[in-house]
Scaffold this motif. Structure first.
Motif, PDB file in Angstrom:
ATOM      1  N   GLY A  79       6.569 -15.986  -5.280  1.00 45.95           N
ATOM      2  CA  GLY A  79       7.041 -17.360  -5.398  1.00 45.95           C
ATOM      3  C   GLY A  79       8.234 -17.487  -6.313  1.00 45.95           C
ATOM      4  N   GLN A  80       8.255 -16.752  -7.412  1.00 52.76           N
ATOM      5  CA  GLN A  80       9.309 -16.876  -8.412  1.00 52.76           C
ATOM      6  C   GLN A  80      10.671 -16.474  -7.854  1.00 52.76           C
ATOM      7  OE1 GLN A  80      10.551 -18.249 -11.261  1.00 52.76           O
ATOM      8  NE2 GLN A  80       8.443 -18.507 -11.831  1.00 52.76           N
ATOM      9  N   ASN A  81      10.732 -15.410  -7.050  1.00 44.59           N
ATOM     10  CA  ASN A  81      12.037 -14.964  -6.569  1.00 44.59           C
ATOM     11  C   ASN A  81      12.590 -15.859  -5.475  1.00 44.59           C
ATOM     12  OD1 ASN A  81      10.358 -14.083  -4.529  1.00 44.59           O
ATOM     13  ND2 ASN A  81      11.352 -12.108  -4.297  1.00 44.59           N
ATOM     14  N   ILE A  82      11.772 -16.708  -4.888  1.00 43.05           N
ATOM     15  CA  ILE A  82      12.281 -17.609  -3.860  1.00 43.05           C
ATOM     16  C   ILE A  82      12.596 -18.988  -4.426  1.00 43.05           C
ATOM     17  CG2 ILE A  82      10.028 -18.392  -3.027  1.00 43.05           C
ATOM     18  CD1 ILE A  82      12.921 -17.573  -0.764  1.00 43.05           C
ATOM     19  N   ALA A 101      21.820 -29.711  -6.387  1.00 46.05           N
ATOM     20  CA  ALA A 101      20.419 -30.137  -6.535  1.00 46.05           C
ATOM     21  C   ALA A 101      19.855 -30.603  -5.201  1.00 46.05           C
ATOM     22  CB  ALA A 101      20.304 -31.240  -7.581  1.00 46.05           C
ATOM     23  N   ILE A 102      20.667 -31.294  -4.428  1.00 42.50           N
ATOM     24  CA  ILE A 102      20.226 -31.734  -3.102  1.00 42.50           C
ATOM     25  C   ILE A 102      20.008 -30.518  -2.200  1.00 42.50           C
ATOM     26  CG2 ILE A 102      20.941 -33.004  -1.035  1.00 42.50           C
ATOM     27  CD1 ILE A 102      22.439 -34.924  -2.991  1.00 42.50           C
ATOM     28  N   ILE A 103      20.925 -29.562  -2.267  1.00 37.57           N
ATOM     29  CA  ILE A 103      20.766 -28.327  -1.493  1.00 37.57           C
ATOM     30  C   ILE A 103      19.472 -27.626  -1.897  1.00 37.57           C
ATOM     31  CG2 ILE A 103      21.712 -26.011  -1.117  1.00 37.57           C
ATOM     32  CD1 ILE A 103      24.523 -27.314  -1.431  1.00 37.57           C
ATOM     33  N   TYR A 104      19.207 -27.568  -3.201  1.00 41.38           N
ATOM     34  CA  TYR A 104      17.991 -26.903  -3.679  1.00 41.38           C
ATOM     35  C   TYR A 104      16.729 -27.624  -3.190  1.00 41.38           C
ATOM     36  CZ  TYR A 104      14.342 -24.942  -6.534  1.00 41.38           C
ATOM     37  OH  TYR A 104      13.176 -24.349  -6.939  1.00 41.38           O
ATOM     38  N   ILE A 105      16.739 -28.938  -3.195  1.00 40.65           N
ATOM     39  CA  ILE A 105      15.572 -29.703  -2.730  1.00 40.65           C
ATOM     40  C   ILE A 105      15.281 -29.378  -1.265  1.00 40.65           C
ATOM     41  CG2 ILE A 105      14.720 -32.024  -2.212  1.00 40.65           C
ATOM     42  CD1 ILE A 105      16.196 -32.923  -4.826  1.00 40.65           C
ATOM     43  N   PHE A 106      16.321 -29.365  -0.423  1.00 39.54           N
ATOM     44  CA  PHE A 106      16.117 -29.013   0.981  1.00 39.54           C
ATOM     45  C   PHE A 106      15.691 -27.559   1.130  1.00 39.54           C
ATOM     46  CE2 PHE A 106      18.635 -32.856   1.801  1.00 39.54           C
ATOM     47  CZ  PHE A 106      17.795 -33.463   2.717  1.00 39.54           C
ATOM     48  N   PHE A 163      12.243 -26.518   2.808  1.00 41.47           N
ATOM     49  CA  PHE A 163      12.277 -25.631   3.962  1.00 41.47           C
ATOM     50  C   PHE A 163      11.269 -24.501   3.804  1.00 41.47           C
ATOM     51  CE2 PHE A 163      13.881 -21.648   5.790  1.00 41.47           C
ATOM     52  CZ  PHE A 163      13.855 -21.986   7.135  1.00 41.47           C
ATOM     53  N   PHE A 164      11.309 -23.803   2.672  1.00 39.75           N
ATOM     54  CA  PHE A 164      10.393 -22.686   2.479  1.00 39.75           C
ATOM     55  C   PHE A 164       8.959 -23.154   2.302  1.00 39.75           C
ATOM     56  CE2 PHE A 164      14.200 -20.217   1.675  1.00 39.75           C
ATOM     57  CZ  PHE A 164      13.878 -19.053   2.350  1.00 39.75           C
ATOM     58  N   LYS A 165       8.776 -24.294   1.704  1.00 39.28           N
ATOM     59  CA  LYS A 165       7.415 -24.782   1.457  1.00 39.28           C
ATOM     60  C   LYS A 165       6.733 -25.213   2.760  1.00 39.28           C
ATOM     61  CE  LYS A 165       4.357 -25.570  -1.603  1.00 39.28           C
ATOM     62  NZ  LYS A 165       3.524 -24.446  -1.909  1.00 39.28           N
ATOM     63  N   PHE A 166       7.482 -25.876   3.637  1.00 35.45           N
ATOM     64  CA  PHE A 166       6.858 -26.413   4.845  1.00 35.45           C
ATOM     65  C   PHE A 166       7.059 -25.530   6.078  1.00 35.45           C
ATOM     66  CE2 PHE A 166       7.491 -30.355   2.323  1.00 35.45           C
ATOM     67  CZ  PHE A 166       6.146 -30.595   2.104  1.00 35.45           C
ATOM     68  N   TYR A 167       8.153 -24.811   6.137  1.00 33.27           N
ATOM     69  CA  TYR A 167       8.394 -23.964   7.304  1.00 33.27           C
ATOM     70  C   TYR A 167       7.472 -22.751   7.297  1.00 33.27           C
ATOM     71  CZ  TYR A 167      10.788 -21.259  10.857  1.00 33.27           C
ATOM     72  OH  TYR A 167      11.087 -20.529  11.979  1.00 33.27           O
ATOM     73  N   PHE A 168       7.246 -22.194   6.128  1.00 30.96           N
ATOM     74  CA  PHE A 168       6.348 -21.053   6.004  1.00 30.96           C
ATOM     75  C   PHE A 168       5.028 -21.547   5.410  1.00 30.96           C
ATOM     76  CE2 PHE A 168      10.597 -19.155   5.536  1.00 30.96           C
ATOM     77  CZ  PHE A 168      10.579 -18.333   6.651  1.00 30.96           C
ATOM     78  N   ASP A 169       4.176 -22.120   6.257  1.00 32.32           N
ATOM     79  CA  ASP A 169       2.918 -22.675   5.756  1.00 32.32           C
ATOM     80  C   ASP A 169       1.962 -21.612   5.255  1.00 32.32           C
ATOM     81  OD1 ASP A 169       2.516 -21.700   8.276  1.00 32.32           O
ATOM     82  OD2 ASP A 169       1.224 -23.322   8.932  1.00 32.32           O
ATOM     83  N   ASP A 170       2.186 -20.360   5.636  1.00 32.61           N
ATOM     84  CA  ASP A 170       1.315 -19.281   5.149  1.00 32.61           C
ATOM     85  C   ASP A 170       1.929 -18.592   3.923  1.00 32.61           C
ATOM     86  OD1 ASP A 170       3.462 -18.174   6.502  1.00 32.61           O
ATOM     87  OD2 ASP A 170       2.307 -16.484   7.296  1.00 32.61           O
TER      88      ASP A 170
END
Length: 191
Positions: A28-31, A171-176, A180-187
């Motif tokens: 998680g930390q590196n992403i 900051a907006i780029i970081y939020i998206f 993206f990683f939180k919801f696209y990769f649900d596993d």
């Protein structure tokens, strides 16, 4: 020295740091905090439990660089003597002890110093370097968006909307990026 979660990270990094250096699916930390991960966490692999002085040297370096960046930001509002005192208090205030003594939490200081320095640069019309430092601050730690958005209000109050946009865009780029990683990769799993 090292504290708390450092022992777990040292153990994990000693086993598989190089194999998972760019494996975004297992850590998680590196992403979500890549700047902090790649500029700070590498020391856990190389220092381990044997070379404790490396942790302190890295903390000292982070604090020196952060002091300079924060000082430059504060010097826009106060004379140099007061600015250096305020910078010192800001960094070394007793309730900030975990940021000062625990390498893992230096990400907060890195984030704040980068975003303050980006404000300093953008105020002087160094848009590209200001954008780069805002980008670094946004990706330094997962708690960065409030710092970046909050300090961008300096330009909002001055009605300098282009400057505000330059500092807030990362900051907006970081939020998206985060969503993206939180919801696209649900596993997605964290170590």
């Amino acid at each position: 020295g090292i504290h708390s979660d450092d022992y777990t990270i040292i153990e994990n990094f000693q086993k598989n740091y190089l194999e998972n250096l760019f494996n975004f699916r297992t850590k998680g930390q590196n992403i979500f905090a890549p700047v902090n991960y790649y500029f700070v966490y590498w020391v856990y692999y190389f220092a381990g439990l044997e070379k404790l002085y490396l942790y302190d040297l890295l903390k000292i370096l982070i604090h020196i660089v952060s002091f300079v960046m924060i000082f430059l930001f504060i010097s826009d509002y106060f004379e140099n003597k007061i600015s250096s005192l305020l910078t010192f208090l800001f960094i070394f205030y007793p309730i900030h002890d975990s940021n000062n003594y625990w390498l893992m939490t230096c990400g907060f200081l890195i984030t704040l110093s980068f975003v303050m320095f980006s404000v300093f640069l953008i105020k002087r019309n160094f848009f590209i370097s200001g954008f780069i430092f805002s980008l670094l601050s946004s990706f330094a730690f997962y708690a960065s968006p409030p710092f970046v958005i909050g300090l961008s209000m300096i330009f909002f109050y001055r009605k300098q909307y282009l400057k505000q946009f330059i500092i807030i865009l990362p900051a907006i780029i970081y939020i998206f990026y985060y969503l993206f990683f939180k919801f696209y990769f649900d596993d997605f799993k964290f170590d």
